[in-house]
Write a protein that holds these residues in place. Structure first.
Motif, PDB file in Angstrom:
ATOM      1  N   VAL A 452       0.834  -1.192   0.000  1.00 21.89           N
ATOM      2  CA  VAL A 452       0.000   0.000   0.000  1.00 21.89           C
ATOM      3  C   VAL A 452       0.877   1.253   0.000  1.00 21.89           C
ATOM      4  O   VAL A 452       1.724   1.426   0.872  1.00 21.89           O
ATOM      5  N   MET A 453       0.645   2.101  -0.998  1.00 22.68           N
ATOM      6  CA  MET A 453       1.302   3.401  -1.065  1.00 22.68           C
ATOM      7  C   MET A 453       0.243   4.478  -0.888  1.00 22.68           C
ATOM      8  O   MET A 453      -0.831   4.408  -1.507  1.00 22.68           O
ATOM      9  N   ALA A 454       0.516   5.470  -0.052  1.00 21.57           N
ATOM     10  CA  ALA A 454      -0.397   6.607   0.125  1.00 21.57           C
ATOM     11  C   ALA A 454       0.317   7.890  -0.270  1.00 21.57           C
ATOM     12  O   ALA A 454       1.460   8.115   0.134  1.00 21.57           O
ATOM     13  N   ALA A 455      -0.341   8.698  -1.078  1.00 20.83           N
ATOM     14  CA  ALA A 455       0.144  10.035  -1.384  1.00 20.83           C
ATOM     15  C   ALA A 455      -0.698  11.021  -0.587  1.00 20.83           C
ATOM     16  O   ALA A 455      -1.928  10.947  -0.608  1.00 20.83           O
ATOM     17  N   LEU A 456      -0.028  11.922   0.124  1.00 23.14           N
ATOM     18  CA  LEU A 456      -0.723  12.883   0.977  1.00 23.14           C
ATOM     19  C   LEU A 456      -0.363  14.299   0.553  1.00 23.14           C
ATOM     20  O   LEU A 456       0.810  14.633   0.389  1.00 23.14           O
ATOM     21  N   ALA A 457      -1.377  15.123   0.350  1.00 23.79           N
ATOM     22  CA  ALA A 457      -1.192  16.570   0.214  1.00 23.79           C
ATOM     23  C   ALA A 457      -1.651  17.179   1.530  1.00 23.79           C
ATOM     24  O   ALA A 457      -2.755  16.895   1.999  1.00 23.79           O
ATOM     25  N   LEU A 458      -0.792  17.987   2.139  1.00 26.19           N
ATOM     26  CA  LEU A 458      -1.067  18.489   3.485  1.00 26.19           C
ATOM     27  C   LEU A 458      -1.758  19.852   3.439  1.00 26.19           C
ATOM     28  O   LEU A 458      -1.629  20.605   2.474  1.00 26.19           O
ATOM     29  N   ARG A 459      -2.487  20.139   4.495  1.00 25.19           N
ATOM     30  CA  ARG A 459      -3.139  21.439   4.609  1.00 25.19           C
ATOM     31  C   ARG A 459      -2.085  22.528   4.808  1.00 25.19           C
ATOM     32  O   ARG A 459      -0.968  22.263   5.261  1.00 25.19           O
ATOM     33  N   ASP A 460      -2.447  23.755   4.460  1.00 21.40           N
ATOM     34  CA  ASP A 460      -1.511  24.869   4.595  1.00 21.40           C
ATOM     35  C   ASP A 460      -0.984  24.957   6.020  1.00 21.40           C
ATOM     36  O   ASP A 460      -1.744  24.914   6.991  1.00 21.40           O
ATOM     37  N   GLY A 461       0.331  25.058   6.133  1.00 17.83           N
ATOM     38  CA  GLY A 461       0.965  25.189   7.436  1.00 17.83           C
ATOM     39  C   GLY A 461       1.252  23.875   8.140  1.00 17.83           C
ATOM     40  O   GLY A 461       1.933  23.867   9.173  1.00 17.83           O
ATOM     41  N   ALA A 462       0.760  22.753   7.598  1.00 14.01           N
ATOM     42  CA  ALA A 462       0.993  21.454   8.244  1.00 14.01           C
ATOM     43  C   ALA A 462       2.279  20.832   7.722  1.00 14.01           C
ATOM     44  O   ALA A 462       2.719  21.097   6.604  1.00 14.01           O
ATOM     45  N   ARG A 463       2.869  19.992   8.531  1.00 11.99           N
ATOM     46  CA  ARG A 463       4.024  19.206   8.099  1.00 11.99           C
ATOM     47  C   ARG A 463       3.765  17.755   8.478  1.00 11.99           C
ATOM     48  O   ARG A 463       2.962  17.472   9.379  1.00 11.99           O
ATOM     49  N   PHE A 487       4.236   2.683   2.463  1.00 11.68           N
ATOM     50  CA  PHE A 487       4.962   3.869   2.027  1.00 11.68           C
ATOM     51  C   PHE A 487       4.018   5.066   2.042  1.00 11.68           C
ATOM     52  O   PHE A 487       2.838   4.948   1.709  1.00 11.68           O
ATOM     53  N   VAL A 488       4.562   6.233   2.397  1.00 13.08           N
ATOM     54  CA  VAL A 488       3.796   7.484   2.371  1.00 13.08           C
ATOM     55  C   VAL A 488       4.609   8.526   1.606  1.00 13.08           C
ATOM     56  O   VAL A 488       5.756   8.819   1.962  1.00 13.08           O
ATOM     57  N   ARG A 489       4.015   9.042   0.550  1.00 11.62           N
ATOM     58  CA  ARG A 489       4.616  10.136  -0.210  1.00 11.62           C
ATOM     59  C   ARG A 489       3.925  11.428   0.192  1.00 11.62           C
ATOM     60  O   ARG A 489       2.705  11.483   0.272  1.00 11.62           O
ATOM     61  N   VAL A 490       4.692  12.471   0.430  1.00 11.18           N
ATOM     62  CA  VAL A 490       4.124  13.786   0.691  1.00 11.18           C
ATOM     63  C   VAL A 490       4.292  14.609  -0.583  1.00 11.18           C
ATOM     64  O   VAL A 490       5.408  14.822  -1.056  1.00 11.18           O
ATOM     65  N   LEU A 518       9.599  10.912   1.169  1.00  9.69           N
ATOM     66  CA  LEU A 518       9.032   9.565   1.206  1.00  9.69           C
ATOM     67  C   LEU A 518       9.292   8.975   2.581  1.00  9.69           C
ATOM     68  O   LEU A 518      10.403   9.078   3.109  1.00  9.69           O
ATOM     69  N   TRP A 519       8.255   8.349   3.144  1.00 14.60           N
ATOM     70  CA  TRP A 519       8.352   7.727   4.457  1.00 14.60           C
ATOM     71  C   TRP A 519       8.002   6.261   4.337  1.00 14.60           C
ATOM     72  O   TRP A 519       7.144   5.873   3.553  1.00 14.60           O
ATOM     73  N   TRP A 520       8.655   5.455   5.162  1.00  8.25           N
ATOM     74  CA  TRP A 520       8.566   3.998   5.029  1.00  8.25           C
ATOM     75  C   TRP A 520       8.273   3.375   6.383  1.00  8.25           C
ATOM     76  O   TRP A 520       8.876   3.727   7.395  1.00  8.25           O
ATOM     77  N   ASN A 521       7.289   2.495   6.393  1.00  9.15           N
ATOM     78  CA  ASN A 521       6.995   1.710   7.580  1.00  9.15           C
ATOM     79  C   ASN A 521       7.675   0.369   7.400  1.00  9.15           C
ATOM     80  O   ASN A 521       7.170  -0.530   6.734  1.00  9.15           O
ATOM     81  N   GLY A 525       5.067  -0.426  12.885  1.00 10.62           N
ATOM     82  CA  GLY A 525       4.162   0.715  12.882  1.00 10.62           C
ATOM     83  C   GLY A 525       4.819   2.072  12.830  1.00 10.62           C
ATOM     84  O   GLY A 525       4.130   3.078  12.719  1.00 10.62           O
ATOM     85  N   ALA A 526       6.161   2.147  12.923  1.00 10.40           N
ATOM     86  CA  ALA A 526       6.835   3.444  12.911  1.00 10.40           C
ATOM     87  C   ALA A 526       7.228   3.824  11.484  1.00 10.40           C
ATOM     88  O   ALA A 526       7.622   2.973  10.683  1.00 10.40           O
ATOM     89  N   TYR A 527       7.108   5.116  11.170  1.00  7.60           N
ATOM     90  CA  TYR A 527       7.484   5.614   9.843  1.00  7.60           C
ATOM     91  C   TYR A 527       8.810   6.351   9.934  1.00  7.60           C
ATOM     92  O   TYR A 527       9.009   7.198  10.815  1.00  7.60           O
ATOM     93  N   VAL A 528       9.725   5.993   9.051  1.00  5.08           N
ATOM     94  CA  VAL A 528      11.040   6.629   9.011  1.00  5.08           C
ATOM     95  C   VAL A 528      11.261   7.202   7.622  1.00  5.08           C
ATOM     96  O   VAL A 528      10.711   6.718   6.627  1.00  5.08           O
ATOM     97  N   ALA A 529      12.054   8.275   7.569  1.00  8.28           N
ATOM     98  CA  ALA A 529      12.347   8.906   6.284  1.00  8.28           C
ATOM     99  C   ALA A 529      13.115   7.930   5.408  1.00  8.28           C
ATOM    100  O   ALA A 529      14.042   7.254   5.853  1.00  8.28           O
ATOM    101  N   PHE A 530      12.714   7.855   4.164  1.00  3.99           N
ATOM    102  CA  PHE A 530      13.319   6.926   3.206  1.00  3.99           C
ATOM    103  C   PHE A 530      14.456   7.657   2.507  1.00  3.99           C
ATOM    104  O   PHE A 530      14.278   8.728   1.934  1.00  3.99           O
TER     105      PHE A 530
END
Length: 558
Positions: A452-463, A487-490, A518-521, A525-530
């Motif tokens: 499963v890959m998720a692409a996320l667009a964040l709200r203004d001011g969020a990180r 995997f999580v793509r921002v 890109l972040w990887w589980n 359950g923990a996500y780390v920078a890829f």
């Protein structure tokens, strides 16, 4: 006033009606002027189309008054409109025009560069915002509806050739007749109690079925006014609604997300809008929209093909689309075996507890209104198999027969031998308050199946906070053990198609890696920078199992 069997009859009814019928920026045309303009264009079309040719014209326009005028003209003349997508380019654009056998192409100066260098033999191009076009129309100014016909309009007369946005292969031109389009408009008028005094705001592109079938057609059927926006604008939406007095609009899910992403204002509820009708907004965004703007969003189900209809009734539960209409025998089946899926079981908070056994493809086992694709027997055969119409969409059904949308069949994932629907995961991730938009898609697993890959667009001011995201996932009771994104793509902004839908094909093509965060589980359950080191390790893992070709075929730098 009796029900009209054709769109031509609905256009003719506008004659003599001097109320406002069409609004665009500072332009206001009465219904009578629309009918008169349509009659003039119908007469011109009859002169331009070569004898013996298919009565087809292409319309390559933004949402300007010329678009509904030519739709109305085609109805009067017994011709068909092919909506041409202005985001297509080169040979693909030429293919769309030539495949639908358009001998006349209506466009505007802004789109002329798209046609440079294209081989369009036998196609007459009319450029609407020119003096030459005005001079061409002038001799037909006295035409009346019904004066000129290429083919006597009947319910079975082709009206639309609208391209579907498939994920693979060339787009298919779905046929919609005058009878089906008139019936669709009449159905929405009855369902939503649309009145003559309503104003339908058309901000979705008119080359796509959403705007024409669900917005223009019911306005025409009810005798309501339409207000056009050249192209959708989130920042200009409320100003337009107020300026035109709009009461109804259609949407797709990404457009709703854009509207919610605009800065909140104290006057967000000060407008005449009462209803939005569309698809894929999701329960979370629909609730946010109603809370902020005071407007109810009604999720519908439909496509240019029109092969299955779902009827919304007052007792439809939250999250459901509705039940099968009286004329349809709809079932949710296993797409491989055709066996009917079990009824949905809901857990606390209405969460789906048995998605693996309840979700399947929606089929119509009864008489389908599907009218086929233009000159594409292979696609027809794939859509109608063994006497059933296969929608290509995933659904589940509750014990009372209410149907719930679960995504597209091409958006299925198979994780550890379990079938998952991307839309179900997206609906869960959309609850995360930092997410402005979410898209879920499959990337290949090193051994077999998908991850499963998720692409996320964040709200203004969020990180992106990996610990907060992981905690959020742990708190979701309906997030199955296989659903959490590996995997999580921002992304800076979610890529969208010309119809404002998430461009999942492009995301899948990019695959894992497009140079952005890109972040990887990796487990636990923990996500780390890829990083590049992990990338090399991941590639080796795929190579060891002989699946590196899948990564290469997706692109994304692997």
């Amino acid at each position: 006033m009796g029900s009209a069997g054709t769109v031509a009859e609905l256009v003719q009814r506008q004659w003599g009606d001097h109320r406002p019928g069409l609004r665009h920026e500072a332009t206001v045309l009465t219904h009578h002027q629309v009918a008169s303009g349509a009659a003039a264009r119908a007469a011109l079309l009859a002169e331009l189309l070569p004898a013996g040719s298919e009565p087809h014209l292409g319309v390559l326009l933004d949402n300007t008054p010329e678009f509904p005028l030519w739709l109305s003209a085609a109805a009067l003349a017994g011709a068909a409109v092919a909506g041409i997508n202005p985001t297509r380019r080169g040979a693909e654009l030429a293919r769309d025009i030539l495949h639908t056998e358009c001998r006349v192409l209506i466009t505007e100066r802004a789109h002329l560069p798209l046609l440079d260098g294209l081989a369009l033999p036998g196609v007459r191009v009319l450029v609407t915002d020119t003096d030459a076009y005005a001079a061409l129309l002038a001799p037909y100014a006295g035409a009346r509806p019904g004066d000129t016909v290429l083919k006597r309009p009947a319910p079975a007369t082709r009206m639309l050739l609208y391209f579907t946005s498939g994920s693979t292969g060339a787009p298919k031109a779905a046929i919609c007749t005058q009878g089906r389009l008139a019936a669709a408009g009449r159905s929405l008028v009855d369902h939503f109690a649309i009145r003559r005094q309503d104003v339908h705001y058309i901000c979705m592109p008119m080359f796509h079925g959403n705007a024409v079938i669900a917005d223009w057609a019911p306005a025409l059927s009810a005798g309501a006014c339409v207000a056009l926006r050249r192209r959708f604008s989130a920042s200009g939406f409320l100003d337009d609604v107020r300026a035109h007095g709009a009461t109804y609009f259609t949407y797709v899910g990404r457009a709703v997300q854009y509207l919610l992403a605009t800065p909140e204002r104290p006057d967000d509820r000060e407008h005449p809008l009462r209803l939005g009708f569309g698809t894929e907004a999701g329960a979370v965004d629909a609730a946010r929209f109603r809370e902020r703007f005071g407007v109810r969003l009604v999720e519908g189900y439909g496509s240019s093909e029109g092969g299955a209809a779902i009827q919304r009734t007052p007792d439809t539960p939250p999250g459901a689309i509705g039940r099968a209409s009286d004329r349809d025998d709809l079932a949710v089946v296993d797409p491989e075996t055709g066996r009917e899926r079990v009824a949905a079981v809901f857990g606390p908070g209405g969460t789906l507890a048995n998605g693996a056994s309840a979700i399947g493809e929606l089929v119509n086992r009864g008489r389908t209104p599907f009218e086929g694709y233009w000159r594409n027997e292979t696609a027809d055969a794939a859509r109608v198999r063994n006497g059933w119409y296969w929608t290509g969409d995933l659904f589940f059904r509750d014990a009372d027969g209410f149907l719930y949308f679960a995504g597209r069949t091409e958006d299925r994932l198979r994780v550890d031998s379990e079938n998952l629907a991307a839309a179900m995961i997206e609906n869960i991730l959309a609850r995360w308050t930092d997410a402005a938009a979410v898209a879920v898609y499959a990337v290949p697993d090193p051994v077999a199946g998908d991850q499963v890959m998720a692409a996320l667009a964040l709200r203004d001011g969020a990180r992106f906070d990996p610990e907060a995201f992981a905690a959020f996932l742990r708190d979701q009771p309906d997030l199955g053990t296989k659903m959490a994104p590996r995997f999580v793509r921002v992304v800076r902004s979610m890529p969208v198609t010309a119809t404002n839908k998430v461009h999942r094909v492009g995301l899948r093509r990019e695959g894992f890696w497009s140079g952005g965060p890109l972040w990887w589980n990796g487990g636990g359950g923990a996500y780390v920078a890829f990083d590049d080191v992990q990338l090399v390790s991941l590639v080796r893992e795929y190579e060891e199992h002989g699946r590196h070709d899948l990564l290469s075929s997706q692109g994304g730098g692997l």
